[in-house]
Design a protein around this motif. Structure first.
Motif, PDB file in Angstrom:
ATOM      1  N   LYS A  14      39.068  39.110  26.041  1.00 10.19           N
ATOM      2  CA  LYS A  14      37.949  40.031  26.257  1.00 10.19           C
ATOM      3  C   LYS A  14      37.429  39.828  27.677  1.00 10.19           C
ATOM      4  CE  LYS A  14      34.625  40.081  23.139  1.00 10.19           C
ATOM      5  NZ  LYS A  14      33.332  39.837  22.464  1.00 10.19           N
ATOM      6  N   ILE A  15      37.268  40.930  28.402  1.00  9.30           N
ATOM      7  CA  ILE A  15      36.784  40.818  29.774  1.00  9.30           C
ATOM      8  C   ILE A  15      35.477  41.585  29.953  1.00  9.30           C
ATOM      9  CG2 ILE A  15      39.100  40.485  30.711  1.00  9.30           C
ATOM     10  CD1 ILE A  15      38.886  43.388  31.826  1.00  9.30           C
ATOM     11  N   ALA A  16      34.731  41.141  30.941  1.00 10.75           N
ATOM     12  CA  ALA A  16      33.447  41.759  31.274  1.00 10.75           C
ATOM     13  C   ALA A  16      33.654  42.894  32.275  1.00 10.75           C
ATOM     14  CB  ALA A  16      32.508  40.711  31.874  1.00 10.75           C
ATOM     15  N   PRO A  17      32.722  43.826  32.328  1.00 10.36           N
ATOM     16  CA  PRO A  17      32.829  44.916  33.297  1.00 10.36           C
ATOM     17  C   PRO A  17      32.408  44.497  34.704  1.00 10.36           C
ATOM     18  CG  PRO A  17      30.838  45.181  32.016  1.00 10.36           C
ATOM     19  CD  PRO A  17      31.586  44.007  31.425  1.00 10.36           C
ATOM     20  N   MET A  24      40.317  41.115  38.319  1.00 12.46           N
ATOM     21  CA  MET A  24      41.048  41.955  37.373  1.00 12.46           C
ATOM     22  C   MET A  24      42.555  41.832  37.583  1.00 12.46           C
ATOM     23  SD  MET A  24      38.627  45.332  37.164  1.00 12.46           S
ATOM     24  CE  MET A  24      39.463  46.048  35.762  1.00 12.46           C
ATOM     25  N   VAL A  41      38.395  45.536  26.491  1.00  8.77           N
ATOM     26  CA  VAL A  41      37.814  45.925  27.769  1.00  8.77           C
ATOM     27  C   VAL A  41      36.677  46.905  27.486  1.00  8.77           C
ATOM     28  CG1 VAL A  41      38.330  46.956  30.009  1.00  8.77           C
ATOM     29  CG2 VAL A  41      40.138  45.735  28.788  1.00  8.77           C
ATOM     30  N   THR A  42      35.492  46.602  27.677  1.00 11.04           N
ATOM     31  CA  THR A  42      34.825  45.475  28.315  1.00 11.04           C
ATOM     32  C   THR A  42      33.739  44.911  27.397  1.00 11.04           C
ATOM     33  OG1 THR A  42      33.111  46.868  29.290  1.00 11.04           O
ATOM     34  CG2 THR A  42      35.043  46.533  30.598  1.00 11.04           C
ATOM     35  N   ASN A  43      33.344  43.710  27.711  1.00  6.94           N
ATOM     36  CA  ASN A  43      32.249  43.063  27.019  1.00  6.94           C
ATOM     37  C   ASN A  43      30.937  43.596  27.602  1.00  6.94           C
ATOM     38  OD1 ASN A  43      31.069  41.227  25.279  1.00  6.94           O
ATOM     39  ND2 ASN A  43      31.328  39.480  26.622  1.00  6.94           N
ATOM     40  N   SER A  45      27.578  43.600  30.122  1.00 13.07           N
ATOM     41  CA  SER A  45      27.407  43.400  31.559  1.00 13.07           C
ATOM     42  C   SER A  45      26.144  42.593  31.845  1.00 13.07           C
ATOM     43  CB  SER A  45      27.297  44.760  32.252  1.00 13.07           C
ATOM     44  OG  SER A  45      26.984  44.591  33.611  1.00 13.07           O
ATOM     45  N   SER A  72      32.565  50.648  32.451  1.00 16.15           N
ATOM     46  CA  SER A  72      33.507  50.218  31.429  1.00 16.15           C
ATOM     47  C   SER A  72      34.752  51.099  31.409  1.00 16.15           C
ATOM     48  CB  SER A  72      32.825  50.241  30.058  1.00 16.15           C
ATOM     49  OG  SER A  72      33.709  49.810  29.064  1.00 16.15           O
ATOM     50  N   CYS A  75      36.968  50.261  34.242  1.00 13.94           N
ATOM     51  CA  CYS A  75      37.681  48.999  33.985  1.00 13.94           C
ATOM     52  C   CYS A  75      38.899  49.234  33.100  1.00 13.94           C
ATOM     53  CB  CYS A  75      36.764  47.974  33.321  1.00 13.94           C
ATOM     54  SG  CYS A  75      35.568  47.222  34.419  1.00 13.94           S
TER      55      CYS A  75
END
Length: 103
Positions: A14-17, A24, A41-43, A45, A72, A75
């Protein structure tokens, strides 16, 4: 770890915006090289856009929903491109309505 059938459960990242392009790129490369099954994509912010009008806009914690929709979605586009469409991506950020989820 494997389950009783000998299979390992799917592994997602899981990645953040809030990641920059370099971060990335590094994540996409690692996901491909390690054979990660997919990405979320995405958690939430940590950013606080100036467009927020709620009295709660200064509270600490992750921001989600419509205020991060554009970020998001971008991303998701970038990660799809960076992984050449070869990694399963679930878009989970920036959704504030059913219509936005559909889009």
């Amino acid at each position: 770890p494997r389950d009783s059938s000998g299979k390992r459960p799917p592994l997602f990242v899981k990645i953040a915006p809030d990641l920059d392009n370099s971060e990335m790129e590094d994540i996409a490369k690692a996901v491909i090289e390690l054979g990660i099954d997919g990405m979320l994509v995405t958690n939430t912010s940590n950013q606080r856009p100036s467009t927020l009008i709620s009295d709660n806009s200064i509270e600490a914690g992750g921001l989600s929903g419509s205020p991060i929709r554009e970020t998001s979605t971008e991303c998701i586009r970038k990660m799809y491109k960076l992984t050449n469409g070869n990694v399963f991506i679930i878009g989970i950020g920036g959704v504030g309505t059913g219509r936005e989820a559909f889009e």
